[in-house]
Design a protein around this motif. Structure first.
Motif, PDB file in Angstrom:
ATOM      1  N   LEU A  85       0.652   4.086  -2.958  1.00  0.00           N
ATOM      2  CA  LEU A  85       0.273   5.515  -2.559  1.00  0.00           C
ATOM      3  C   LEU A  85       1.714   6.433  -3.070  1.00  0.00           C
ATOM      4  O   LEU A  85       1.504   7.499  -3.384  1.00  0.00           O
ATOM      5  CB  LEU A  85       0.102   5.578  -1.061  1.00  0.00           C
ATOM      6  CG  LEU A  85      -1.304   5.151  -0.522  1.00  0.00           C
ATOM      7  CD1 LEU A  85      -1.205   5.083   0.747  1.00  0.00           C
ATOM      8  CD2 LEU A  85      -2.199   5.912  -1.229  1.00  0.00           C
ATOM      9  N   GLU A 122       0.757  -1.242   0.008  1.00  0.00           N
ATOM     10  CA  GLU A 122       0.027  -0.020   0.084  1.00  0.00           C
ATOM     11  C   GLU A 122       0.785   1.088   0.209  1.00  0.00           C
ATOM     12  O   GLU A 122       0.750   1.881  -0.582  1.00  0.00           O
ATOM     13  CB  GLU A 122      -1.159   0.169   1.243  1.00  0.00           C
ATOM     14  CG  GLU A 122      -1.856  -0.944   1.136  1.00  0.00           C
ATOM     15  CD  GLU A 122      -2.694  -0.996  -0.177  1.00  0.00           C
ATOM     16  OE1 GLU A 122      -3.245   0.175  -0.545  1.00  0.00           O
ATOM     17  OE2 GLU A 122      -3.125  -1.820  -0.989  1.00  0.00           O
ATOM     18  N   ALA A 158      -3.425  10.593  -3.188  1.00  0.00           N
ATOM     19  CA  ALA A 158      -3.853   9.592  -2.427  1.00  0.00           C
ATOM     20  C   ALA A 158      -5.230   8.802  -2.671  1.00  0.00           C
ATOM     21  O   ALA A 158      -5.442   7.802  -2.579  1.00  0.00           O
ATOM     22  CB  ALA A 158      -3.606   9.398  -0.967  1.00  0.00           C
TER      23      ALA A 158
END
Length: 101
Positions: free
Chosen positions: A94, A90, A100
């Protein structure tokens, strides 16, 4: 840009501490297993020399404790490793995006 570098440094420090803690836990299990083998070989030898088979009781009792210790160390770190890999995926996703959301 400096903030990102500081964040990475803290993350690296955290990962280093986690790696050391896990390595110490695994080393602790290896030491526990070695002592288990040595002591139980001695007990088994004494048991057989006396003509009785009493050594099976400490072998089984301590073996259960060793198995639980191993499960906590090896299965516990495995699950945490999966979580950490997902978190890292993750973070990577991001970091590739400017926004985001």
């Amino acid at each position: 840009m400096n903030f990102h570098h500081t964040s990475t440094t803290l993350s690296d420090t955290h990962l280093e501490q986690l790696a050391r803690r896990r390595a110490a836990a695994k080393l602790g299990w290896y030491i526990h297993a070695s002592v288990y083998l040595l002591v139980n070989l001695l007990l088994l030898t004494l048991s057989l020399a006396s003509g009785r088979h009493w050594a099976v009781f400490p072998l089984l009792g301590w073996g259960i404790g060793l198995a639980v210790h191993g499960a906590v160390v090896f299965l516990g770190t495995g699950g945490a490793g999966l979580h950490e890999r997902l978190v890292q995926q993750e973070r990577d996703r991001l970091s590739l995006q400017r926004d985001a959301w």
